[in-house]
Design a protein around this motif. Structure first.
Motif, PDB file in Angstrom:
ATOM      1  N   ALA A   1      24.615  19.818 -10.232  1.00 38.72           N
ATOM      2  CA  ALA A   1      24.328  18.976 -11.177  1.00 38.72           C
ATOM      3  C   ALA A   1      26.055  18.618 -11.455  1.00 38.72           C
ATOM      4  O   ALA A   1      26.233  19.569 -11.413  1.00 38.72           O
ATOM      5  CB  ALA A   1      23.239  18.610 -12.566  1.00 38.72           C
ATOM      6  N   THR A   2      26.373  17.395 -11.890  1.00 39.27           N
ATOM      7  CA  THR A   2      27.376  17.465 -12.341  1.00 39.27           C
ATOM      8  C   THR A   2      27.960  18.261 -14.034  1.00 39.27           C
ATOM      9  O   THR A   2      28.860  19.185 -13.860  1.00 39.27           O
ATOM     10  CB  THR A   2      27.680  15.949 -13.117  1.00 39.27           C
ATOM     11  OG1 THR A   2      27.319  14.937 -12.487  1.00 39.27           O
ATOM     12  CG2 THR A   2      28.961  15.816 -13.651  1.00 39.27           C
ATOM     13  N   SER A   3      26.816  18.740 -15.068  1.00 37.24           N
ATOM     14  CA  SER A   3      26.985  19.677 -15.583  1.00 37.24           C
ATOM     15  C   SER A   3      27.127  21.332 -15.241  1.00 37.24           C
ATOM     16  O   SER A   3      27.666  22.053 -16.099  1.00 37.24           O
ATOM     17  CB  SER A   3      26.203  19.517 -17.100  1.00 37.24           C
ATOM     18  OG  SER A   3      24.902  19.625 -16.284  1.00 37.24           O
ATOM     19  N   ASP A   4      26.384  21.079 -14.149  1.00 34.70           N
ATOM     20  CA  ASP A   4      26.675  22.483 -13.327  1.00 34.70           C
ATOM     21  C   ASP A   4      27.840  23.210 -12.874  1.00 34.70           C
ATOM     22  O   ASP A   4      28.825  23.901 -13.274  1.00 34.70           O
ATOM     23  CB  ASP A   4      25.657  22.830 -12.613  1.00 34.70           C
ATOM     24  CG  ASP A   4      24.346  22.578 -12.983  1.00 34.70           C
ATOM     25  OD1 ASP A   4      24.080  23.414 -14.072  1.00 34.70           O
ATOM     26  OD2 ASP A   4      23.624  22.812 -12.411  1.00 34.70           O
ATOM     27  N   ALA A   5      28.522  21.892 -12.104  1.00 36.64           N
ATOM     28  CA  ALA A   5      29.793  21.814 -11.496  1.00 36.64           C
ATOM     29  C   ALA A   5      30.478  22.307 -12.510  1.00 36.64           C
ATOM     30  O   ALA A   5      32.014  22.753 -12.675  1.00 36.64           O
ATOM     31  CB  ALA A   5      29.935  20.697 -10.913  1.00 36.64           C
ATOM     32  N   ALA A   6      30.633  21.365 -14.047  1.00 35.94           N
ATOM     33  CA  ALA A   6      31.544  21.959 -14.646  1.00 35.94           C
ATOM     34  C   ALA A   6      31.585  22.933 -15.829  1.00 35.94           C
ATOM     35  O   ALA A   6      32.939  23.797 -15.350  1.00 35.94           O
ATOM     36  CB  ALA A   6      31.146  20.560 -15.905  1.00 35.94           C
ATOM     37  N   ILE A   7      30.437  23.483 -15.591  1.00 34.77           N
ATOM     38  CA  ILE A   7      30.472  25.084 -16.515  1.00 34.77           C
ATOM     39  C   ILE A   7      31.171  25.723 -15.553  1.00 34.77           C
ATOM     40  O   ILE A   7      32.044  26.829 -15.568  1.00 34.77           O
ATOM     41  CB  ILE A   7      28.740  25.350 -16.637  1.00 34.77           C
ATOM     42  CG1 ILE A   7      28.363  24.776 -17.532  1.00 34.77           C
ATOM     43  CG2 ILE A   7      29.004  26.824 -16.617  1.00 34.77           C
ATOM     44  CD1 ILE A   7      26.468  24.401 -17.543  1.00 34.77           C
ATOM     45  N   LEU A   8      30.778  26.355 -13.751  1.00 32.36           N
ATOM     46  CA  LEU A   8      31.253  26.656 -13.029  1.00 32.36           C
ATOM     47  C   LEU A   8      33.147  26.392 -12.825  1.00 32.36           C
ATOM     48  O   LEU A   8      33.683  27.794 -13.286  1.00 32.36           O
ATOM     49  CB  LEU A   8      30.972  26.713 -11.594  1.00 32.36           C
ATOM     50  CG  LEU A   8      29.578  26.973 -11.320  1.00 32.36           C
ATOM     51  CD1 LEU A   8      29.178  25.818  -9.793  1.00 32.36           C
ATOM     52  CD2 LEU A   8      29.319  28.277 -10.942  1.00 32.36           C
ATOM     53  N   ASN A   9      33.689  25.439 -13.327  1.00 36.56           N
ATOM     54  CA  ASN A   9      34.912  24.985 -13.422  1.00 36.56           C
ATOM     55  C   ASN A   9      35.413  25.651 -14.628  1.00 36.56           C
ATOM     56  O   ASN A   9      36.700  26.230 -14.881  1.00 36.56           O
ATOM     57  CB  ASN A   9      35.434  23.527 -12.990  1.00 36.56           C
ATOM     58  CG  ASN A   9      35.350  23.676 -11.766  1.00 36.56           C
ATOM     59  OD1 ASN A   9      35.876  24.145 -11.125  1.00 36.56           O
ATOM     60  ND2 ASN A   9      35.172  22.101 -11.331  1.00 36.56           N
ATOM     61  N   SER A  10      35.052  25.410 -15.725  1.00 36.05           N
ATOM     62  CA  SER A  10      34.973  25.944 -17.196  1.00 36.05           C
ATOM     63  C   SER A  10      35.100  27.801 -16.984  1.00 36.05           C
ATOM     64  O   SER A  10      35.764  28.279 -18.070  1.00 36.05           O
ATOM     65  CB  SER A  10      34.333  25.499 -17.946  1.00 36.05           C
ATOM     66  OG  SER A  10      32.954  26.384 -18.214  1.00 36.05           O
ATOM     67  N   ARG A  11      34.493  28.462 -16.123  1.00 37.67           N
ATOM     68  CA  ARG A  11      34.416  29.462 -15.996  1.00 37.67           C
ATOM     69  C   ARG A  11      35.299  30.190 -15.547  1.00 37.67           C
ATOM     70  O   ARG A  11      35.345  31.675 -14.972  1.00 37.67           O
ATOM     71  CB  ARG A  11      32.603  30.628 -15.805  1.00 37.67           C
ATOM     72  CG  ARG A  11      32.105  29.754 -16.427  1.00 37.67           C
ATOM     73  CD  ARG A  11      31.420  30.198 -17.875  1.00 37.67           C
ATOM     74  NE  ARG A  11      30.444  30.070 -18.980  1.00 37.67           N
ATOM     75  CZ  ARG A  11      29.328  30.229 -18.693  1.00 37.67           C
ATOM     76  NH1 ARG A  11      29.341  31.044 -17.875  1.00 37.67           N
ATOM     77  NH2 ARG A  11      28.475  29.758 -19.357  1.00 37.67           N
ATOM     78  N   GLY A  12      36.283  29.561 -14.871  1.00 41.04           N
ATOM     79  CA  GLY A  12      37.093  30.078 -14.433  1.00 41.04           C
ATOM     80  C   GLY A  12      37.216  29.953 -12.001  1.00 41.04           C
ATOM     81  O   GLY A  12      37.862  30.815 -11.308  1.00 41.04           O
TER      82      GLY A  12
END
Length: 337
Positions: free
Chosen positions: A189-200
């Motif tokens: 989901a959008t928030s999941d993708a954001a979390i993954l990106n924020s983790r590098g």
């Protein structure tokens, strides 16, 4: 009607310093914009338009009120307690099926809120390259699993034979799955993708085009309000498109976060995560066809939604004329520079 008071914000329009091409105080019109949840990031072009004064320049005084879901948004519009709202496509079609004369104006999220992603460095170019691979999902019976099955099923691929699922949880847990090599792709989901990106993790979206057209929330208004107030609809959309273009420029990201936090203070507490989420939202809110512009809607996307809802039983039957439920009447004016 349940409202979240901390989200409500009124923008006062002023005639001082306006140019001859902008509205005077006497022409200022009030608009209550009702939204389905308290997130300002989900409506980031509106938050930016508020913060940058774009609504003021178009002669509008805009107030935002957060409600509890698309159903509440549709009820508020029907009752005249809001002029413009942002319902999801499914509940909107349900309202039309019940005879509510409401029109979808602006497709805010042309891209699906779910996506199949892989690490940027992988050679995988599409779902067909995932034969024999492991696909990470948040839950075994969630929307992401059925979304992935639909994609693979369209390619003739069968779960358990051509690919397998691994339940890894949300975006934070999926990060570990990618890092350990447990999964080769993830349905996010959008928030999941954001979390993954924020983790590098740098990700690439490999969702097939036809599955990206299951668009998310957009803007809608009662049909009679549109006919009586076309100037308001045009002005609102112009300000929103300016906000979308501002948000899409990476150089503006810090100001964009500030504008979101001004509407919903909670979204300014973790600026790194807000940045990652805004970047994902901007991608999903970018037009499929830049030549057609922000807000443009196409019949094929509505047909896909309707077929899905009819097959699932959420709609008893197809609507008599899908062309009648939406309009692109204002798109050219909204996108004019």
């Amino acid at each position: 009607m349940r409202r979240l008071a901390f989200v409500k914000r009124l923008i006062a329009a002023s005639a001082i310093g306006l140019t001859a091409t902008t509205a005077s105080m006497a022409q200022t019109k009030d608009v209550t914009f009702v939204i389905a949840n308290p997130s300002a990031i989900n409506i980031i072009p509106v938050a930016v338009a508020m913060g940058e004064g774009y609504f003021e320049k178009e002669g509008l005084k805009v107030g935002v009120e957060a409600l509890n879901g698309s159903g509440a948004v549709l009820q508020a519009l029907t009752a005249g307690q809001g002029q413009i709202g942002n319902p999801a496509a499914g509940p909107f079609l349900g309202a039309r099926a019940r005879g509510i004369d409401i029109t979808f104006l602006y497709r805010l999220n042309p891209n699906s809120s779910l996506s199949m992603v892989v690490r940027q460095e992988t050679a995988t170019q599409g779902p067909e390259d995932l034969k024999g691979k492991v696909i990470g999902i948040g839950t075994a019976d969630g929307a992401e699993a059925s979304f992935a099955r639909s994609i693979f099923g369209d390619l003739g691929m069968v779960e358990g034979k051509d690919y397998t699922f691994l339940v890894v949880g949300d975006g934070g847990l999926a990060t570990a799955g990618f890092m350990r090599g447990d999964i080769d792709a993830y349905v996010a989901a959008t928030s999941d993708a954001a979390i993954l990106n924020s983790r590098g993790l740098s990700l690439r979206n490999i969702t097939p085009e036809k599955f990206r057209q299951f668009f998310g929330n957009g803007f809608a208004a009662m049909s009679d309000y549109i006919e009586k107030n076309p100037d308001v609809i045009e002005a609102f959309g112009k300000a929103v498109v300016r906000g979308a273009r501002f948000a899409a420029d990476p150089a503006n990201i810090e100001k964009v976060i500030d504008h979101a936090a001004a509407v919903n203070p909670q979204e300014g507490e973790d600026r790194a995560f807000s940045k990652a989420l805004i970047e994902q939202i901007v991608v999903r809110q970018s037009p499929f066809d830049p030549a057609k512009g922000y807000g443009y809607q196409d019949l094929a996307a509505w047909q896909a939604w309707q077929e899905s809802l009819v097959s699932s039983g959420e709609l008893k039957e197809a609507l008599p004329d899908l062309n009648a439920i939406y309009t692109n009447r204002f798109v050219e004016a909204w996108n004019a520079k």
